[in-house]
Design an enzyme around this catalytic site. Structure first.
Site, mmCIF file in Angstrom:
data_model
loop_
_atom_site.group_PDB
_atom_site.id
_atom_site.type_symbol
_atom_site.label_atom_id
_atom_site.label_comp_id
_atom_site.label_asym_id
_atom_site.label_seq_id
_atom_site.Cartn_x
_atom_site.Cartn_y
_atom_site.Cartn_z
ATOM 1 N N CYS A 220 18.144 -56.685 -0.135
ATOM 2 C CA CYS A 220 17.296 -55.487 -0.230
ATOM 3 C C CYS A 220 17.969 -54.219 -0.742
ATOM 4 O O CYS A 220 17.575 -53.691 -1.774
ATOM 5 C CB CYS A 220 16.667 -55.173 1.126
ATOM 6 S SG CYS A 220 15.666 -56.502 1.777
ATOM 7 N N HIS B 26 15.834 -48.711 0.818
ATOM 8 C CA HIS B 26 16.192 -49.368 2.064
ATOM 9 C C HIS B 26 16.528 -48.262 3.057
ATOM 10 O O HIS B 26 17.265 -47.347 2.739
ATOM 11 C CB HIS B 26 17.390 -50.296 1.869
ATOM 12 C CG HIS B 26 17.606 -51.174 3.048
ATOM 13 N ND1 HIS B 26 16.902 -52.333 3.241
ATOM 14 C CD2 HIS B 26 18.402 -51.040 4.117
ATOM 15 C CE1 HIS B 26 17.270 -52.874 4.381
ATOM 16 N NE2 HIS B 26 18.179 -52.111 4.921
#
Ligand SMILES: *[C@@H]1O[C@H](CO)[C@@H](O)[C@H](O)[C@H]1NC(C)=O
Ligand SMILES: *[C@@H]1O[C@H](CO)[C@@H](O)[C@H](O)[C@H]1NC(C)=O
Ligand SMILES: *[C@@H]1O[C@H](CO)[C@@H](O)[C@H](O)[C@H]1NC(C)=O
Ligand SMILES: *[C@@H]1O[C@H](CO)[C@@H](O)[C@H](O)[C@H]1NC(C)=O
Ligand SMILES: *[C@@H]1O[C@H](CO)[C@@H](O)[C@H](O)[C@H]1NC(C)=O
Length: 498
Positions: free
Chosen positions: A81, A135
């Site tokens: 991610c 993120h």
């Protein structure tokens, strides 16, 4: 009625200020600039009807595809991610940011790189973030890169904090922190789920923007199908276990270079997986449980599809479908048992390939006429009709990196210049291609499949490892533990791994 969120209150102030000054950098002259709705899904591989998957029910995403240019061969630059998001949101490769883990903020540890939303904000757009876009955590300075990227404080759903808690009812009747977590939504804390809250927030923001004098850039980051598979349990019914097959190649291949394999430790931490007593690192998951994992992933995809459907149908109801570009993608894919893996964290196609499509009003589809429903909500539980053909599609190899120049170009903003090497000192430049050429209309007599010269094109992905064979931190090594870098060089027909 919940109290209005911080973002909504702020938006009032921002719009008040903007209306007084009106004057975003309008592209062209006679036309108003297009808005942008960027939908980023977490861990979604192209297991969707519009990518030819016959099992998956994804009518709303398929409908979006039918009005979009769809990319058959789009690849993320690193299948995890934070590094992937930093890469495509700044338009730089992981080898440029050198941030291959979750623990550093690029502005401090790489370069003061501009982001896609920052660029739109600096060009007169009101930019807004809902859910997981950057993120969270230190990789975006605990602020989703505010204030640089966003006009208003980013929104995070309050029920997100229950994702990893014991809210999954097991066969023993007790609540567990399981991988497989179909829930009765009325029973969970707050009586809602994060992605439902994000959809509601995004719709409220769209409502506020309807009358705004300035264009908007709204990024909506959905959490599912990221693990744990916590979703409304009715979606399980769409995938009876007897209809769910195993991966075509469910074994760890003999002769696999061990450095390519990773032990999916995050799965093993879940209570239901622990109860299986799997051996580390290869321990195969029993076939019946493999089917259950695949069932829950697919159920999450259909649940996600309903959220995308609600969002697009609201866009339509607000008469914004004729003035808003919709881009849809994911940060990377996920292995669902292929070659014995259950995770991202690798260079295999199943983890690097992503869905990617762009709806551009009047360009990938005719403008909706007044009163016409362009994105009516479709219920995945309704009996299936044929999946519509994608509006247009291309087999060109593309990298997620290209999102930055392509979105800028589609919205009529100046496309940032190519990055020199090195480019640490340069705040605004791009390493990706401007894909605008692929959106050109070649007239009706031509094939709907747009092709430039795919054989010339390549997509690069990379993944770091702490050792030559799988160990406890092979999935997500910290920067200081990285010893090996694996590269994948993908062309249309081949992939070379080095
Ligand atoms: C818009 O620009 C074009 C050329 O760039 C020019 O021919 C046209 O007159 C302009 N229209 C308006 C309304 O300013
Ligand atoms: C980084 O970029 C932001 C946005 O352009 C700017 O406000 C800030 O001053 C820059 N910081 C440094 C250290 O150059
Ligand atoms: C990161 O956040 C801290 C705390 O809010 C702030 O003091 C610092 O300036 C931020 N870093 C950058 C580069 O903006
Ligand atoms: C399961 O498969 C059977 C046989 O192909 C099919 O008739 C049925 O509709 C499928 N069920 C669902 C929910 O898709
Ligand atoms: C797993 O191991 C525990 C302790 O050795 C044992 O009690 C349990 O029955 C095992 N479970 C399975 C599914 O084999």
């Amino acid at each position: 009625m919940p109290p209005p969120s911080r973002s909504l209150l702020w938006l009032g102030l921002v719009l008040g200020a903007v209306c007084a000054s009106r004057g975003p950098a309008a592209p062209g002259n006679a036309t108003d600039p297009l808005n942008v709705l960027l939908i980023i899904v977490d861990d979604l591989r192209p297991s969707l009807g519009c990518y030819g998957n016959k099992l998956i029910r994804s009518p709303n995403i398929d409908q979006l595809a039918s009005r979009s240019l769809l990319f058959q061969n789009a690849f993320a630059q690193q299948a995890v991610c934070a590094p992937s998001r930093v890469s495509f949101l700044t338009g730089r490769r992981p080898d440029t940011t050198r941030l291959y883990d979750f623990n550093s903020y690029w502005r401090v540890h790489a370069g003061n790189f501009s982001t896609i939303p920052q660029y739109f904000k600096e060009n007169g757009y009101v930019t807004m973030s809902v859910g997981k876009v950057f993120h969270p955590g230190i990789s975006s300075n605990h602020s989703d890169d505010s204030p640089y990227s966003w006009s208003v404080p980013p929104y995070h759903p309050s029920s997100e904090k229950y994702e990893n808690t014991k809210t999954c009812r097991g066969p023993d009747g007790e609540l567990h922190a399981n991988l497989l977590c179909p829930v009765d939504v009325v029973d969970v804390p707050e009586g809602t789920l994060p992605d439902k809250q994000s959809t509601e927030q995004a719709i409220q923001l769209l409502g506020k923007m309807k009358t705004s004098a300035s264009p908007f850039f709204l990024a909506v980051g959905y959490h599912k199908p990221h693990i744990p598979f916590r979703y409304p349990k009715e979606f399980q019914k769409l995938y009876p276990l007897e209809n769910v097959s195993l991966a075509p190649d469910p074994q760890v291949p003999t002769g696999l270079p061990l450095v390519a394999y990773n032990p999916w430790m995050d799965l093993r931490q879940r209570e239901d997986i622990q109860a299986l007593n799997l051996s580390v690192p290869y321990g195969p998951i029993p076939a019946d449980f493999q089917r259950k994992i695949r069932q829950s992933y697919f159920a999450c995809v259909s649940y996600l599809d309903t959220q995308v459907g609600r969002l697009l149908s609201a866009l339509d109801d607000l008469q914004l479908a004729s003035s808003t570009i919709v881009a849809f993608t994911s940060d990377h894919g996920w292995a669902l048992g292929e070659h014995g893996e259950w995770a991202k964290y690798s260079n295999f196609d199943v983890t690097t390939r992503v869905p990617l499509m762009f709806y551009v009003p009047g360009r990938t589809a005719p403008l909706p006429v007044e009163g016409e429903k362009f994105f009516p909500y479709l219920d995945p539980f309704d009996s299936v009709s044929e999946v519509p053909e994608p509006g247009r599609q291309t087999g060109d190899l593309v990298e997620l990196l290209s999102l930055f120049p392509t979105l800028a170009g589609l919205a009529g903003l100046r496309v940032p210049p190519r990055c020199p090497i090195p480019s640490f000192h340069m705040e605004l430049c791009r390493e990706g291609r401007n894909l605008l050429k692929l959106f050109e209309d070649h007239g009706e007599e031509e094939e709907p499949h747009v092709r430039s010269n795919p054989r010339e094109l390549v997509a690069y992905s990379q993944y770091p490892r702490p050792a030559d064979s799988p160990q406890w931190n092979s999935d997500k090594p910290s920067l200081e533990d990285i010893k090996v870098m694996g590269y994948s060089i993908r062309t249309v027909d081949y992939r070379m791994d080095a």
